[in-house]
Design an enzyme around this catalytic site. Structure first.
Site, PDB file in Angstrom:
ATOM      1  N   LEU A  46       0.836  -1.197   0.000  1.00  9.07           N
ATOM      2  CA  LEU A  46       0.000   0.000   0.000  1.00  9.07           C
ATOM      3  C   LEU A  46       0.869   1.244   0.000  1.00  9.07           C
ATOM      4  CD1 LEU A  46      -2.708  -1.114   2.573  1.00  9.07           C
ATOM      5  CD2 LEU A  46      -2.877  -1.099   0.080  1.00  9.07           C
ATOM      6  N   CYS A  47       0.269   2.359  -0.394  1.00  9.40           N
ATOM      7  CA  CYS A  47       0.948   3.648  -0.420  1.00  9.40           C
ATOM      8  C   CYS A  47       1.573   3.926   0.947  1.00  9.40           C
ATOM      9  CB  CYS A  47      -0.057   4.730  -0.785  1.00  9.40           C
ATOM     10  SG  CYS A  47       0.681   6.343  -1.036  1.00  9.40           S
ATOM     11  N   PRO A  48       2.789   4.374   0.971  1.00  9.77           N
ATOM     12  CA  PRO A  48       3.589   4.917  -0.122  1.00  9.77           C
ATOM     13  C   PRO A  48       4.578   3.924  -0.728  1.00  9.77           C
ATOM     14  CG  PRO A  48       4.645   5.507   1.925  1.00  9.77           C
ATOM     15  CD  PRO A  48       3.402   4.701   2.275  1.00  9.77           C
TER      16      PRO A  48
END
Length: 75
Positions: free
Chosen positions: A13-15
Protein backbone atom coordinates in the site's frame (compact mmCIF):
# COMPACT_ATOMS: atom_id res chain seq x y z
CA UNK A 1 3.87 -0.97 -24.93
CA UNK A 2 7.42 -2.20 -24.52
CA UNK A 3 9.19 -1.61 -21.23
CA UNK A 4 12.73 -1.99 -19.95
CA UNK A 5 12.07 -3.06 -16.38
CA UNK A 6 9.13 -4.45 -14.42
CA UNK A 7 8.40 -3.85 -10.75
CA UNK A 8 5.86 -6.00 -8.87
CA UNK A 9 4.38 -4.12 -5.92
CA UNK A 10 1.29 -6.31 -5.47
CA UNK A 11 0.12 -6.40 -1.86
CA UNK A 12 1.88 -3.16 -0.93
CA UNK A 13 0.00 0.00 0.00
CA UNK A 14 0.95 3.65 -0.42
CA UNK A 15 3.59 4.92 -0.12
CA UNK A 16 5.56 1.72 -0.79
CA UNK A 17 4.74 1.29 -4.53
CA UNK A 18 5.79 4.91 -5.15
CA UNK A 19 8.98 4.58 -3.09
CA UNK A 20 9.98 1.38 -4.88
CA UNK A 21 9.24 2.96 -8.27
CA UNK A 22 11.32 6.01 -7.36
CA UNK A 23 14.26 3.76 -6.45
CA UNK A 24 13.91 1.72 -9.65
CA UNK A 25 13.73 4.84 -11.84
CA UNK A 26 16.88 6.20 -10.20
CA UNK A 27 18.73 3.10 -11.43
CA UNK A 28 17.48 3.53 -15.01
CA UNK A 29 18.68 5.82 -17.80
CA UNK A 30 16.74 8.61 -19.49
CA UNK A 31 14.07 7.33 -21.85
CA UNK A 32 13.75 3.85 -20.36
CA UNK A 33 10.26 2.67 -19.36
CA UNK A 34 9.36 1.14 -16.01
CA UNK A 35 6.26 -1.06 -15.69
CA UNK A 36 4.81 -1.08 -12.17
CA UNK A 37 2.13 -3.61 -11.22
CA UNK A 38 0.15 -2.76 -8.10
CA UNK A 39 -2.98 -3.90 -6.26
CA UNK A 40 -3.33 -0.66 -4.30
CA UNK A 41 -6.67 0.86 -5.39
CA UNK A 42 -5.27 4.36 -4.92
CA UNK A 43 -2.22 3.74 -7.10
CA UNK A 44 -3.64 5.28 -10.32
CA UNK A 45 -4.06 8.64 -8.60
CA UNK A 46 -0.77 8.25 -6.70
CA UNK A 47 1.26 7.56 -9.87
CA UNK A 48 -0.36 10.49 -11.69
CA UNK A 49 0.74 12.80 -8.87
CA UNK A 50 4.18 11.18 -8.72
CA UNK A 51 4.74 11.78 -12.44
CA UNK A 52 3.68 15.44 -12.17
CA UNK A 53 5.94 16.04 -9.17
CA UNK A 54 9.05 14.28 -10.50
CA UNK A 55 8.93 15.10 -14.20
CA UNK A 56 8.87 11.45 -15.22
CA UNK A 57 6.32 10.76 -17.95
CA UNK A 58 3.32 8.57 -17.16
CA UNK A 59 2.91 6.95 -20.57
CA UNK A 60 0.12 4.57 -19.67
CA UNK A 61 -2.18 3.17 -17.02
CA UNK A 62 -4.51 0.19 -17.24
CA UNK A 63 -6.36 -2.31 -15.12
CA UNK A 64 -5.79 -6.03 -15.64
CA UNK A 65 -8.10 -7.98 -13.34
CA UNK A 66 -7.22 -6.91 -9.79
CA UNK A 67 -3.93 -5.36 -10.93
CA UNK A 68 -3.25 -1.75 -11.80
CA UNK A 69 -0.47 -1.32 -14.37
CA UNK A 70 1.51 1.92 -14.63
CA UNK A 71 4.12 2.74 -17.27
CA UNK A 72 6.62 5.48 -16.48
CA UNK A 73 9.30 6.87 -18.79
CA UNK A 74 12.45 8.01 -16.98
CA UNK A 75 13.16 11.72 -17.39
Amino acid sequence: MDYDRELDTRGLLCPLPILKAKKALAEMVTGEVLKVVSTDPHSPRDFQAFARQTGNELVGQSTEGADFVHLLRRR
